[in-house]
Scaffold this active site. Structure first.
Site, mmCIF file in Angstrom:
data_model
loop_
_atom_site.group_PDB
_atom_site.id
_atom_site.type_symbol
_atom_site.label_atom_id
_atom_site.label_comp_id
_atom_site.label_asym_id
_atom_site.label_seq_id
_atom_site.Cartn_x
_atom_site.Cartn_y
_atom_site.Cartn_z
ATOM 1 N N ASP A 425 -3.982 -4.226 -1.355
ATOM 2 C CA ASP A 425 -4.851 -4.959 -0.429
ATOM 3 C C ASP A 425 -4.307 -6.387 -0.307
ATOM 4 O OD1 ASP A 425 -6.900 -6.436 0.744
ATOM 5 O OD2 ASP A 425 -8.489 -5.309 -0.255
ATOM 6 N N HIS A 426 -3.829 -6.713 0.886
ATOM 7 C CA HIS A 426 -3.162 -8.013 1.064
ATOM 8 C C HIS A 426 -4.134 -9.190 0.984
ATOM 9 C CE1 HIS A 426 0.172 -10.493 1.719
ATOM 10 N NE2 HIS A 426 0.794 -9.849 2.683
ATOM 11 N N ARG A 427 -5.439 -8.909 0.975
ATOM 12 C CA ARG A 427 -6.396 -10.010 0.797
ATOM 13 C C ARG A 427 -6.379 -10.487 -0.642
ATOM 14 N NH1 ARG A 427 -11.628 -6.962 2.795
ATOM 15 N NH2 ARG A 427 -10.657 -5.477 1.388
#
Ligand code: CAO
Length: 453
Positions: A425-427
């Protein structure tokens, strides 16, 4: 016939109020005292009635306009210009919304996510103060306007509920706050669709409209050849809904890498030979679980979940593994994998996979994972992009290992290489961290002694 200006009457203590609803349009025939517009202050909403009967010529206000006593609402072509109906100049009807009622929400037979819009709903109709403006009986049939008090209209507007689609249970079919609540619940639970929602779904074939996408292709497959229709299994429907949400809501990135498992596989085969009599078969997945635990300890953000503005870093290592079952995909969980050895993990995995295939997994055996592994190693393939199992932030996909020529600096040597696909998850995670995680994982799988370092 004469043109009559319809003005805002005395609205009591309020200097200026906002126009929040236009209840008529040019060409409409209205009766004297029929409501024309709804206005709202920060404390109340009220309907402005017509002082004359006639046909609406031109509306002079727009939604959001501020008006006060004497503001021009609209012009009316009226036969009775000389004798206006006596519009009482008085205090507006107060329509404050009652406070939130948690017990009322808890009683709703829908999930917590589904009741969200109902959380702002009052438990019961708010007692409206006595209306000082002329008594208003909405002409629901003539104008297709719903029969409801200003407070109900305001409440429905706040929720985006199309009031004319709500069936009223009050006297003369009047729509109450409870009716609006009930309608909202039905829509949220999927039992009822609004006309707009149905039209959108129809236009899009049921998909994509909410995202502003072009309509889903509608094809008559039978035109091209014979077909058969099959119901989708319940578990498949549930996992489809979860996968869809996770795919749409999580900004996924997948890093692919290879791990040299030549020595580990030789060790696994030897271990199984030595322990043939135990009845426990050690699989590569058990080693992968242990290797992932080591990598999660080194890179704790991979073992976390997003909670609003905070990251919840878990100090436990519960590893889910995807199991292919006749009913669809299931994800049993090995709890506290950090505290278990390879034999115990292999045995638990075999038991959980069997239960999954027989549809006998308990909810406790499928919840609480902090990281998931999806192994297609027993089947084949090179790499794939696994979808993160929310609220986790990463998932490891594993495919079939195969012998490959690997350059050792002097020559090509045959090595057993395991393809790894890590979605993250790039967040929460950056690309560099993901690359480091995969490299470290590869190093451990190549030589488990690294865990001790
Ligand atoms: N490379 C090469 N061979 C592998 C391998 C790999 N990465 N992983 C397993 N194998 C081999 C095993 O050694 C075994 O071989 P033998 O029978 O000769 O010993 C064979 O493949 C079958 O293994 P398995 O699948 O029974 O055992 P497992 O521990 O690897 O997997 C389970 C268990 C439950 C994960 C698996 O049965 C399964 O359901 N996999 C599918 C998961 C899935 O559907 N993922 C996709 C999710 S997204 O839709």
């Amino acid at each position: 016939m004469a043109l009559v200006d319809i003005l805002v009457p005395d609205i009591g203590d309020f200097d200026e109020v906002s126009v929040i609803e236009l209840m008529v349009k040019p060409g409409d025939t209205v009766k004297a005292e029929q409501s024309l517009i709804t206005v709202e202050s920060d404390k109340a909403s009220m309907e402005i009635p017509s002082s004359h009967a006639g046909v609406v010529k031109e509306i002079k206000v727009q939604l959001g306009d501020k008006v006060k006593q004497g503001s021009l609402v609209l012009t009316l072509e009226s036969a009775s210009a000389a004798s206006p109906a006596p519009v009482a100049a008085a205090t507006p009807a107060v329509a404050a919304v009652a406070p939130v009622s948690a017990p009322n929400v808890a009683a709703a037979p829908v999930s917590s996510a589904q009741v969200a819009p109902v959380l702002v709903a009052p438990a019961a109709p708010a007692p409206a103060a006595t209306a000082a403006l002329p008594a208003h009986e909405p002409t629901a049939l003539a104008l297709n306007l719903p029969h409801a008090s200003p407070s109900v209209r305001k409440f429905a507007r706040e929720l985006g509920v199309p009031l004319n689609e709500v069936k009223g249970s009050g006297p003369k079919g009047r729509v109450t706050l409870i009716d609006v609540q009930g309608f909202t619940r039905s829509v949220m639970s999927g039992a009822v669709q609004t006309q707009a929602g149905a039209a959108q779904a129809k236009a899009s074939g049921g998909d994509g409209a909410g995202l502003g996408l072009i309509a889903w292709p509608k094809v008559d497959f039978a035109k091209f050849g014979p077909t058969e229709r099959k119901d989708i299994a319940r578990i498949k429907k549930i996992s489809a809904a979860n996968l869809h949400r996770n795919w749409v809501m999580i900004p996924h990135v997948t890093n692919h890498d290879d791990a040299d498992i030549t020595d580990l596989e030789a060790f696994r085969v030897a271990t199984n030979k030595e322990n043939e009599k135990s009845g426990i078969k050690v699989t590569m997945l058990a080693f992968l679980i242990k290797a992932c635990v080591a990598a999660l300890k080194k890179f704790p953000e991979f073992n976390s979940s997003l909670d609003g503005d905070q990251l919840v870093l878990k100090q436990y290592f519960h590893i889910g593994f995807a199991a292919d079952t006749p009913n669809g995909l299931m994800v049993p969980v090995i709890k506290d994998a950090d505290k278990k050895g390879i034999f115990q993990i292999s045995q638990e995995m075999a038991e959980l996979a069997k239960k999954a295939r027989e549809g006998k997994l308990s909810p406790a055996e499928m919840t609480g994972a902090s990281f998931t592994i999806s192994s297609l190693g027993g089947i084949g393939g090179r790499y794939f992009t696994p979808i993160i199992n929310a609220p986790e932030v990463a998932i490891l996909g594993v495919c079939k290992s195969q012998m490959e020529p690997v350059w050792d600096g002097k020559t090509f040597v045959p090595r057993l290489m395991l393809p790894l696909s890590l979605s993250w998850d790039h967040r929460v995670i950056d690309g560099a961290a993901a690359a480091r995680f995969n490299v470290y994982l590869g190093q451990i799988l190549a030589d488990f002694r690294r865990v001790l370092l």
